[in-house]
Design an enzyme around this catalytic site. Structure first.
Site, PDB file in Angstrom:
ATOM      1  N   GLU A 116      12.049   3.145   6.360  1.00 19.74           N
ATOM      2  CA  GLU A 116      11.166   2.185   5.691  1.00 19.74           C
ATOM      3  C   GLU A 116      11.685   1.599   4.475  1.00 19.74           C
ATOM      4  OE1 GLU A 116       7.272   2.342   5.948  1.00 19.74           O
ATOM      5  OE2 GLU A 116       7.186   4.033   5.339  1.00 19.74           O
ATOM      6  N   ASP A 170       0.650  -1.319  -0.006  1.00 19.47           N
ATOM      7  CA  ASP A 170      -0.040  -0.142   0.132  1.00 19.47           C
ATOM      8  C   ASP A 170       0.842   1.511   0.492  1.00 19.47           C
ATOM      9  OD1 ASP A 170       0.826  -0.315   2.523  1.00 19.47           O
ATOM     10  OD2 ASP A 170      -0.891   0.077   3.945  1.00 19.47           O
TER      11      ASP A 170
END
Length: 548
Positions: free
Chosen positions: A503, A325
């Site tokens: 991330e 996502d």
């Protein structure tokens, strides 16, 4: 991004940056030292008051217990000290969807019995697929007890919440994440320091095996089947509605605006509607879009005369279960994800089924082992039939609704190597496609620059690890080590520049300069799976080919 989120991210950035002076030269030892210290910073537990709150919602904390679990006696003190409202779920859960999260008066944290590592930033919960890569890192960093705690928590989720969840929040009771539980179990079983004896490991596997089987069953339910292909799809049981963790409608309005600006790329997601519909239109929108009377986020998801279709909301939820996502590989903003049999999901399930075969054989369950071998063989045949593109020389997703393969190049094409599902000829062909993805910093997720974080030029730790491990397993050691050096160097450069591990990274520039124009824009600090993959890649670089 809300001002509260900006403050939280700033505070986290300052805390991590303080651990290492900025603007140093890239250094592997400094990076490993940072990761070694970061596990404590990222560890949460039920008696940690800071873990109970949810920055995504900003509401007073609620902690939910399973209906069929006796209340742990230590929670009485936690309730007083942390001022958390401890509630019991309304019924025992057998599978995902047994409790509709929207039926709960308030959303909250789901109880887990052991400490766990969160990804980083504002994430205060244990995530499904993140946890596998975190477990790999914990084992590599000789934190076997914490790694086993993570796996125990995942097994607890299966037993009491129906499956490994997207994360342990009540609004995730309707969906899972990429299925990696069997690989988590294997990671601790294969570590000689995780158990005191072979007998203890065997007894633990006896308990874990039926729960892994139950988790696998999530993906063979009717709703998760990709039509008649024999393959699986991502699917969220929450229905055609905005996800409950979405605080406001800005993201959805952004999707509408993008579609209006790119009308030729709208697959039919736009629904003409009023901003303030009357009762008759509101009733129509319950099936055409979402329930504007039941959801403030749904009501606010309007722009320039349009709303989003019910099918888009189903796809949006499925996209979130996929972990990707957001990417445009299954429609803009992933809005058609539930229409596809994905390479990644079915490769993971093939590996899962091979693991279950091995576990059953170890336990002496001969009939079970034979059945899992048949199940895995059937899935591999379906992967070859629907997902292998001989004309492209790579694996690609299959749109089973339209009955045609995708033309979208995505890094998940290397998952079958990690899973052991490719033939030697297919593996050699995939090796020849590395130029589509390989850049200065490692492997980017696609060759399509949509502006979304799971597209070019961005790269992530989990996909780099699975590709590298797969290439190495098929004997392409030089390629595997080259990409490992590229990605670890990216992490080292970024840490040296600002004192943090992130991330995701920019593969074109080989650093953390990430600018997103479609979907989520933050580059969260921490970061659990980047830490774990860095340690695994470094271990691979220290090995000689053929050592394993």
């Amino acid at each position: 991004m809300k001002p509260r989120f900006r403050i939280i991210l700033l505070l986290v950035a300052c805390a991590f940056a303080a651990a290492l002076p900025a603007r140093q030269a890239p250094d592997a030892q400094q990076t490993q030292a940072y990761i070694h210290r970061a596990w404590a910073t990222l560890t949460r537990s039920m008696d940690d008051c800071s873990a109970l709150g949810d920055p995504k919602l900003g509401a007073p904390p609620v902690l939910y217990l399973p209906a069929n679990l006796p209340p742990p006696p230590e929670l009485a003190a936690v309730k007083r000290r942390c001022k958390v409202d401890v509630q019991v779920l309304p019924r025992a859960i057998g599978q995902l969807g047994d409790i509709a999260p929207s039926a709960l008066a308030r959303q909250g944290l789901l109880y887990l019995p052991h400490p766990y590592v969160v990804p980083g930033g504002f994430f205060n919960e244990m995530y499904g697929w993140d946890s596998y890569f975190i477990v790999l890192g914990l084992v590599a960093d000789h934190r076997e007890a914490l790694a086993r705690d993570m796996v125990e928590n995942a097994l607890f989720e299966v037993q009491y919440y129906g499956a490994v969840l997207n994360a342990n929040r009540s609004y995730y009771l309707s969906r899972s994440q990429p299925p990696l539980l069997s690989s988590m179990v294997r990671a601790v079983l294969d570590d000689p320091d995780s158990f005191g004896s072979k007998a203890a490991a065997h007894a633990w596997l006896e308990r874990a095996y039926p729960l892994a089987v139950r988790d696998h069953a999530t993906w063979t339910r009717k709703e998760h089947r990709a039509g008649t292909t024999g393959l699986a799809r991502y699917y969220d049981y929450g229905g055609a509605a905005p996800v409950l963790e979405m605080r406001d409608s800005r993201y959805l309005r952004g999707v509408i605006d993008w579609l209006l600006a790119h009308p030729s790329q709208d697959p039919g997601y736009l629904v003409k509607a009023a901003e303030h519909p009357d009762a008759a239109e509101a009733a129509r929108l319950k099936t055409a879009s979402c329930d504007v009377e039941a959801s403030k986020v749904c009501a606010g998801a309007w722009s320039q005369g349009y709303r989003l279709s019910a099918d888009y909301y189903l796809g949006d939820r499925a996209m979130r279960e996929s972990g990707f996502d957001t990417t445009f590989r299954m429609g803009p903003f992933g809005g058609s994800t539930h229409h596809y049999a994905p390479v990644d999901l079915n490769s993971l399930l093939y590996r899962y089924e091979r693991d279950l075969h091995d576990f059953a054989a170890q336990l002496g369950h001969t009939a079970d082992a034979a059945r899992w071998a048949e199940v895995a063989a059937a899935r591999r045949a379906a992967i070859d039939t629907y997902l292998w593109r001989a004309d492209q020389g790579m694996y690609m997703d299959y749109d089973f609704v339209r009955g045609k393969p995708s033309d979208y190049h995505f890094v998940s094409t290397y998952y079958p190597l990690w899973a052991g599902a490719a033939s030697p000829a297919q593996a050699a062909s995939l090796r020849g496609k590395l130029a589509l993805f390989e850049r200065k910093g490692g492997l980017q997720t696609s060759d399509h620059a949509s502006g979304a974080q799971w597209d070019a030029p961005f790269g992530w730790a989990p996909t780099n690890w699975l590709a590298v491990a797969g290439l190495d397993a098929y004997g392409f050691h030089d390629d595997a080590r080259r990409i490992a050096r590229e990605f670890t160097a990216t992490i080292e450069r970024s840490l040296a520049a600002d004192g943090t591990i992130r991330e995701k990274y920019n593969m074109a520039s080989g650093n953390a300069e990430v600018k997103i124009s479609a979907g989520y824009t933050a580059n969260v600090i921490g970061f659990g799976w980047s830490n774990g993959v860095y340690l695994k890649l470094q271990a691979l670089l220290r090995e000689r080919p053929g050592d394993r």
